[in-house]
Write an enzyme that holds these catalytic residues in place. Structure first.
Site, mmCIF file in Angstrom:
data_model
loop_
_atom_site.group_PDB
_atom_site.id
_atom_site.type_symbol
_atom_site.label_atom_id
_atom_site.label_comp_id
_atom_site.label_asym_id
_atom_site.label_seq_id
_atom_site.Cartn_x
_atom_site.Cartn_y
_atom_site.Cartn_z
ATOM 1 N N ASN D 23 0.850 -1.183 0.000
ATOM 2 C CA ASN D 23 0.000 0.000 0.000
ATOM 3 C C ASN D 23 0.890 1.239 0.000
ATOM 4 O OD1 ASN D 23 -1.533 2.302 1.245
ATOM 5 N ND2 ASN D 23 -3.188 0.811 1.142
ATOM 6 N N SER D 46 -5.305 -0.576 -2.734
ATOM 7 C CA SER D 46 -5.836 0.754 -2.468
ATOM 8 C C SER D 46 -6.916 0.585 -1.408
ATOM 9 C CB SER D 46 -6.400 1.378 -3.743
ATOM 10 O OG SER D 46 -6.714 2.729 -3.508
ATOM 11 N N GLU D 47 -6.794 1.311 -0.299
ATOM 12 C CA GLU D 47 -7.602 0.969 0.866
ATOM 13 C C GLU D 47 -9.082 1.291 0.704
ATOM 14 O OE1 GLU D 47 -5.085 3.141 0.917
ATOM 15 O OE2 GLU D 47 -5.498 4.891 2.181
ATOM 16 N N ASN D 48 -9.446 1.967 -0.381
ATOM 17 C CA ASN D 48 -10.876 2.147 -0.633
ATOM 18 C C ASN D 48 -11.525 0.908 -1.245
ATOM 19 O OD1 ASN D 48 -9.190 2.963 -2.814
ATOM 20 N ND2 ASN D 48 -10.962 3.849 -3.853
ATOM 21 N N SER D 88 -11.475 -4.370 3.139
ATOM 22 C CA SER D 88 -10.169 -3.793 2.832
ATOM 23 C C SER D 88 -9.363 -3.568 4.104
ATOM 24 C CB SER D 88 -10.371 -2.458 2.099
ATOM 25 O OG SER D 88 -9.134 -1.903 1.747
#
Lengths: 216, 234, 234, 216
Positions: D23, D46-48, D88
């Protein structure tokens, strides 16, 4: 004349309301699905990860990847969705299921339920029963009024290890229907030719008799 | 990083040891990692703690590992279909920890998600609550349950790609996705091994990050309760 | 049970009241319930507590509700793109509770899953930990976070059927699935409303049980950061 | 000669190992993706809600439903999968991401990180930063060695509110590379023409100099 298994199941089917999401236990509760009233749309949940459970398959529809919580082969419907066990119990624990109908060994007058373990016998496990009674909005028990020995199953306090504390809202036995709320247990309906006196003799739990008791 | 292995024995090479904790996916015999369980038996690893909703039947699934007495302890919600289990349990050879099914599922999810403890209403006032911390939220009682992890998770999927992205089929999904997240190493057996890009990215149930090794295998898919209706019945 | 409503205003009829708590899906402007937010503004409900990862931009999304001063408090992880927000916050008109993004996501999931509290390492030793219960697991410190629920969840999906089964598209999924589970009532707007049976049951992200009302709507889908590479660049 | 932004990014790219899931934060960390070594396969999270992040889109590939955690339009790859924010961060918090590279305002000699809030200024929020530093296996910071004012950013103790306590494993600044473990902070590499003396003058944190210090 006490109710038969089918009559108890039919009685329980009055619990169904249009749009309800329902989880049915194994045994008599499963029969209740046969009595969904016309015009009432009910979606059955199976806690192994399915919403929208269909009937048993025909021989050529059998699919090993498609079973219910009783490990029986079943079918899907057009509305069906599948999900993991974690998501399934998030649904149950989170209070999203409207109604659970299940069997019992004992129920106390405060609505404690025992249906998973007899000490001294080999214990099979509670499966999803504890989660269901803790999480589902309304819990209805269908069971024989007495054990084969004649012993009461509606008790002051459960003797067997509990599945849940103060979780049962209604009990349907072969003798009648009982509601439980904060004011205690109340007999609301009698099977044909069954008297309040007979029910009292065969019940250990204290119960009131509803003013508008229905006699069938 | 090649995640694809030739067969189940290869896929477990170097991963097993005595006294280890194993998660095995499936509900009843539905969606169990048949081939990896057999390979685990053949590895000879013993004194295993096995976390699995059920214990298989006498002659299939985890029943194999009971026959060979490789299991020391089971963490399950229901073990009713296995006589071998019953015999070993009653003789005191086998340790058993019952968890309510939803608690078991959530403990595994929590383990994989870095959550060491959570509160649930399930089991309050029952044997399950004994020795557990109790806390009130909004005037109601809840008990604390802890996250579960394993040294090795064995799971079964329908389709998988060579990156380890997985899809499960119907109710064979059950415990498999959470267990995939809770193993230090996770090995999967799939019915169809496809090329990267063949699975719809919106429909992947388990992202490849959770999978270290993957094999394609044949599955017997035994049925426990073959319930049938006649054509024409509802 | 007909879950399908004509438009956003209809779908919110009877559901809104002053002082209520609302969850609104989306990440940035991606996957936000554009039409339902506008209908919420038009409902006139005020003193709202809004749980949403972001606060929209000045002239789109939750920015609308800030302009009209209908929001009393936001629970968010990042609100950097909104000047209206900044003004109202600095003047003390608007209350704000920051949550780490993963804590926010998990609190919402927990709320929907009947979990009133859980432990996380996120935020230990920071401002976020102040006033929160701390507990050790395996020698490490964790803080307790609580589940979040809302009177009403407004979410946006890609496809939905008339039973409320939903699929999201790409990163427009974000907070929508958990919020769908955590609203006493959940209303969804979809781009495509399809017949029951048209969605693959293995690919449904949100089962219909979580959805009480559904509308088909048009979406502007505004882009916040239009970043482009030239054809031929990597 | 201190390293440029690109040189710092290139340096950080040595962190990548084959098969890593990574990340990257906003700013210089994003640049690191441009320097993934040949033969090293890295998957960007991608943390979304996305694993397998591709490059920015061409004009006709732009898709409003496909953005990264910086809200920039991006593309997908053949390996891509999408999931919810809860899933996530379960991935992040559960320790499944191998490496996070991010920016910082301050780092303490014990590895405390401050990168989300300046008291007195409007606070935008921590977004996913606290979750990333708490959950990801290895945390690498890229930042200028000093603030524009010249103030030290490698401190004995952070002055700004913390993002995480004892979370940073390595710091890459324009002057050099520092490793942090239980024994404290250690200078392991110097940018060209930079001396240990200069680094000491521009650093508040106490640090040892590695025996095998690399001079570029």
């Amino acid at each position: 004349m006490p109710w038969t298994r089918e009559e108890m199941a039919k009685h329980a089917s009055r619990e169904f309301q249009d749009g309800f999401y329902v989880n049915l236990g194994i045994g008599i509760p499963t029969l209740v699905a046969n009595y969904i009233p016309d015009g009432v749309d009910v979606t059955l949940q199976s806690e192994n990860g399915m919403l929208g459970m269909g009937p048993f398959p025909t021989e050529d529809e059998v699919d090993a990847d498609l079973i219910n919580a009783g490990k029986q082969t079943i079918t899907e419907l057009r509305r069906t969705s599948y999900f993991s066990s974690a998501d399934s119990f998030a649904m149950i624990r989170g209070g999203h299921i409207d109604l659970s109908i299940l069997g019992a060994m004992e129920v106390s007058e405060e609505g404690d339920l025992a249906n998973w373990m007899i000490p001294g016998k080999m214990v099979k496990g509670m499966g999803g029963a504890m989660d269901l009674v803790a999480g589902v909005k309304r819990v209805v028990v269908i069971m024989d009024h007495n054990a084969k020995s004649g012993a009461a199953k509606l008790l002051k306090n459960c003797v067997l290890p509990l599945t849940g504390v103060k979780v049962v809202d209604r009990i349907i036995t072969d003798l009648g229907v009982f509601d439980i709320d904060d004011s205690g247990m109340r007999l609301t309906e009698l099977a044909p030719d069954v008297t309040v006196e007979e029910v009292k003799q065969r019940t250990e739990a204290a119960f009131k008799v509803a003013d508008d008791l229905i006699k069938n | 990083m090649d995640k694809v292995y030739k067969n189940a024995a290869d896929a477990l090479e170097g991963l097993t040891f005595d006294g280890m904790t194993i998660m095995a996916g499936g509900f009843g015999l539905c969606g169990i990692p048949e081939n990896l369980i057999t390979a685990l038996r053949d590895s000879g690893a013993k004194d295993l703690t096995v976390i699995s909703n059920n214990a298989g039947v006498d002659d299939f699934g985890l029943g194999f590992l009971l026959q060979t007495r490789q299991i020391k302890k089971m963490i399950s919600s229901y073990v009713g279909e296995n006589k071998t289990f019953e015999t070993q349990y009653l003789s005191g050879e086998l340790d058993l920890e019952f968890n309510p099914q939803g608690t078991l599922a959530e403990r595994i999810r929590a383990g994989g998600a870095g959550i060491p403890g959570f509160y649930t209403k399930t089991g309050v006032g029952t044997l399950i609550a004994e020795g557990k911390e109790e806390k009130e939220f909004g005037g109601e009682s809840y008990i604390m349950e802890t996250g579960l992890v394993a040294d090795l998770s064995l799971i079964k999927a329908w389709k998988g790609d060579t990156e380890g992205n997985l899809m499960f089929r119907k109710t064979a999904r059950n415990f498999n996705p959470m267990m995939a997240t809770a193993g230090t190493v996770t090995v999967v057996e799939v019915e169809e091994l496809v090329k990267v890009g063949e699975l719809d990215p919106d429909c992947i149930h388990t992202p490849g990050i959770y999978i270290q090794r993957i094999i394609k295998a044949k599955h017997e898919k035994r049925i426990e309760q073959r319930t049938i209706r006649q054509r024409g019945e509802d």
